[in-house]
Design an enzyme around this catalytic site. Structure first.
Site, PDB file in Angstrom:
ATOM      1  N   LYS A  14     -42.929 -26.008  23.124  1.00  0.00           N
ATOM      2  CA  LYS A  14     -44.165 -25.084  22.376  1.00  0.00           C
ATOM      3  C   LYS A  14     -45.353 -24.467  23.198  1.00  0.00           C
ATOM      4  O   LYS A  14     -45.761 -25.857  23.700  1.00  0.00           O
ATOM      5  CB  LYS A  14     -43.947 -25.349  21.097  1.00  0.00           C
ATOM      6  CG  LYS A  14     -45.314 -24.269  20.314  1.00  0.00           C
ATOM      7  CD  LYS A  14     -45.164 -24.484  18.668  1.00  0.00           C
ATOM      8  CE  LYS A  14     -45.538 -25.592  19.154  1.00  0.00           C
ATOM      9  NZ  LYS A  14     -46.297 -25.743  16.950  1.00  0.00           N
ATOM     10  N   ARG A  25     -42.186 -24.532   9.969  1.00  0.00           N
ATOM     11  CA  ARG A  25     -42.045 -25.726  10.444  1.00  0.00           C
ATOM     12  C   ARG A  25     -43.136 -26.655   9.399  1.00  0.00           C
ATOM     13  O   ARG A  25     -42.931 -27.558   8.943  1.00  0.00           O
ATOM     14  CB  ARG A  25     -41.195 -25.907  11.562  1.00  0.00           C
ATOM     15  CG  ARG A  25     -42.970 -25.765  12.172  1.00  0.00           C
ATOM     16  CD  ARG A  25     -42.802 -27.301  13.023  1.00  0.00           C
ATOM     17  NE  ARG A  25     -43.832 -27.558  13.950  1.00  0.00           N
ATOM     18  CZ  ARG A  25     -44.841 -27.959  14.011  1.00  0.00           C
ATOM     19  NH1 ARG A  25     -45.554 -28.562  12.952  1.00  0.00           N
ATOM     20  NH2 ARG A  25     -45.112 -28.361  15.365  1.00  0.00           N
ATOM     21  N   GLN A  75     -51.315 -21.699   6.369  1.00  0.00           N
ATOM     22  CA  GLN A  75     -50.804 -22.987   5.826  1.00  0.00           C
ATOM     23  C   GLN A  75     -50.906 -22.858   4.500  1.00  0.00           C
ATOM     24  O   GLN A  75     -49.488 -23.936   3.688  1.00  0.00           O
ATOM     25  CB  GLN A  75     -50.934 -23.888   6.740  1.00  0.00           C
ATOM     26  CG  GLN A  75     -50.815 -24.522   8.416  1.00  0.00           C
ATOM     27  CD  GLN A  75     -49.325 -23.989   8.534  1.00  0.00           C
ATOM     28  OE1 GLN A  75     -48.588 -24.509   7.392  1.00  0.00           O
ATOM     29  NE2 GLN A  75     -48.347 -24.044   9.740  1.00  0.00           N
ATOM     30  N   ASP A  93     -61.200 -22.670  -1.514  1.00  0.00           N
ATOM     31  CA  ASP A  93     -61.593 -22.353   0.062  1.00  0.00           C
ATOM     32  C   ASP A  93     -62.841 -22.692   0.526  1.00  0.00           C
ATOM     33  O   ASP A  93     -63.818 -22.341  -0.921  1.00  0.00           O
ATOM     34  CB  ASP A  93     -60.841 -21.099   0.833  1.00  0.00           C
ATOM     35  CG  ASP A  93     -60.679 -21.072   2.242  1.00  0.00           C
ATOM     36  OD1 ASP A  93     -59.556 -21.920   3.184  1.00  0.00           O
ATOM     37  OD2 ASP A  93     -61.369 -20.793   2.905  1.00  0.00           O
ATOM     38  N   GLY A 132     -54.372 -30.135   7.630  1.00  0.00           N
ATOM     39  CA  GLY A 132     -54.774 -29.986   8.352  1.00  0.00           C
ATOM     40  C   GLY A 132     -55.881 -30.743   9.846  1.00  0.00           C
ATOM     41  O   GLY A 132     -55.722 -30.080  11.413  1.00  0.00           O
ATOM     42  N   ALA A 133     -55.951 -31.749   9.830  1.00  0.00           N
ATOM     43  CA  ALA A 133     -56.692 -32.658  11.358  1.00  0.00           C
ATOM     44  C   ALA A 133     -55.844 -33.609  12.207  1.00  0.00           C
ATOM     45  O   ALA A 133     -54.668 -33.126  11.694  1.00  0.00           O
ATOM     46  CB  ALA A 133     -57.516 -34.433  10.130  1.00  0.00           C
ATOM     47  N   SER A 136     -49.303 -35.501   8.634  1.00  0.00           N
ATOM     48  CA  SER A 136     -48.323 -34.506   9.497  1.00  0.00           C
ATOM     49  C   SER A 136     -49.717 -34.515  10.538  1.00  0.00           C
ATOM     50  O   SER A 136     -50.835 -34.057  10.350  1.00  0.00           O
ATOM     51  CB  SER A 136     -48.545 -33.573   9.040  1.00  0.00           C
ATOM     52  OG  SER A 136     -47.574 -32.896  10.447  1.00  0.00           O
TER      53      SER A 136
END
Length: 335
Positions: free
Chosen positions: A76, A119, A147, A168, A232-233, A306
């Site tokens: 990727k 994914r 996301q 947000d 996110g990080a 993640s």
């Protein structure tokens, strides 16, 4: 997922619109669960991603992997430009190239942005299914971008969601998110949160999907038994979770090697001396394989950290290719 790939002599081009036709979240969750087990059992080949900073814009990532048991390899190539939405462009753009592993023939070239969105959320759903309490129904989304939408889709596949609190930093973004998703999910109750704390208090599930460089989660806001997907990080300097949360939680990662190099959520408290490396070394694939425990009590806080790894992309790309060939979707070309 079949181990034998469909026969084809040309390379298939799959756009975002093609992927939307063939890649379902439910199937992707199973494909990611399978490849995470394979990864933690040492059945894949995956270097840590190569990151190239792009001054003033963001970064480029090259993410190769091979999955011999599924007969594929690939790479990727994506750009991550956080300010792109201000210019009317997606924050993530790129391509995935999928090859078969016998001759190296290129099977497909496909859009990476949609594949990544699906994914990534599918991986969080795999972790949620393995770690969250079975009755978890109240979701907090910190961040209301792409996301957030894919995580709402994914978690609704694995837990009986009833309510969703959304925060947000841009209130209008959160309002638009709720307006759109409430039409798509009429069975859910949506609430616009005034702050991360307002969203998180009382939540059974928390997904942090922000570009924040500093914590948006505080241990004092968390209820007993909550499960957190921290997404996110993905640089050593950035984090969404405070040190106290990571210290108190049962932490699982997608890749221990990648997490210890890239996950500021874990690296920063480790450098502060809050815990040793053993606290953050267990992989979700080891839980799925029965090698390591997941949740050990109803009251335990669990965290899936993640950073996103290439075997997930290649497994999802293989699934998309397999489905596309079966359905006659995509544009075959001779390279």
């Amino acid at each position: 997922m079949m181990n034998n790939l469909p026969e084809a002599t040309m390379t298939l081009i799959l756009t975002r619109q093609h992927l939307e036709q063939v890649l379902t979240m439910r199937d992707c969750i199973e494909a990611i669960a399978d490849v995470m087990r394979r990864f933690s059992l040492g059945e894949t080949v995956m270097p840590v991603r190569l990151m190239t900073p792009v001054p003033g814009r963001g970064s480029h990532a090259a993410m190769p992997a091979a999955i011999p048991g599924l007969g594929v390899l690939g790479i990727k190539s994506i750009t991550i430009f956080p300010t792109n939405p201000e210019r009317g462009a997606p924050a993530i753009l790129g391509l995935v190239i999928l090859n078969e592993s016998n001759t190296g023939r290129p099977l497909a070239v496909m859009d990476a942005a949609y594949l990544t969105a699906v994914r990534t959320a599918a991986a969080s759903a795999v972790a949620t299914r393995a770690l969250a309490r079975p009755d978890a129904s109240a979701l907090a989304l910190i961040g209301a971008g792409v996301q957030a939408g894919s995580h709402l889709w994914a978690l609704s596949e694995v837990r009986p969601l009833r309510s969703v609190a959304v925060y947000d930093i841009d209130r209008l973004v959160a309002e638009r998110f709720i307006e759109t998703k409430s039409r798509r999910h009429p069975e859910l109750t949506f609430r616009l949160a005034a702050s991360p704390e307002d969203a998180i208090r009382g939540a059974d599930l928390v997904c942090t999907v922000t570009t924040s460089q500093t914590p948006v989660v505080d241990l004092n806001w968390l209820k007993e038994g909550v499960h957190i997907n921290a997404v996110g990080a993905h640089t050593p300097e950035a984090r969404e979770l405070d040190s106290a949360t990571v210290t108190a939680a049962r932490v699982l990662v997608d890749s221990r090697e990648a997490a210890l190099k890239e996950a500021g959520d874990l690296i920063i408290p480790l450098q502060e001396g809050r815990f040793g490396a053993e606290h953050i070394r267990d992989e979700i694939g080891e839980v799925l394989a029965g090698i390591k425990p997941g949740r050990t009590s109803d009251a335990q806080i669990t965290v899936y950290k993640s950073v996103g790894i290439a075997v997930q992309d290649i497994a999802a790309a293989r699934l998309a290719y397999e489905r596309a060939v079966s359905l006659g979707v995509g544009v075959p070309v001779e390279l």
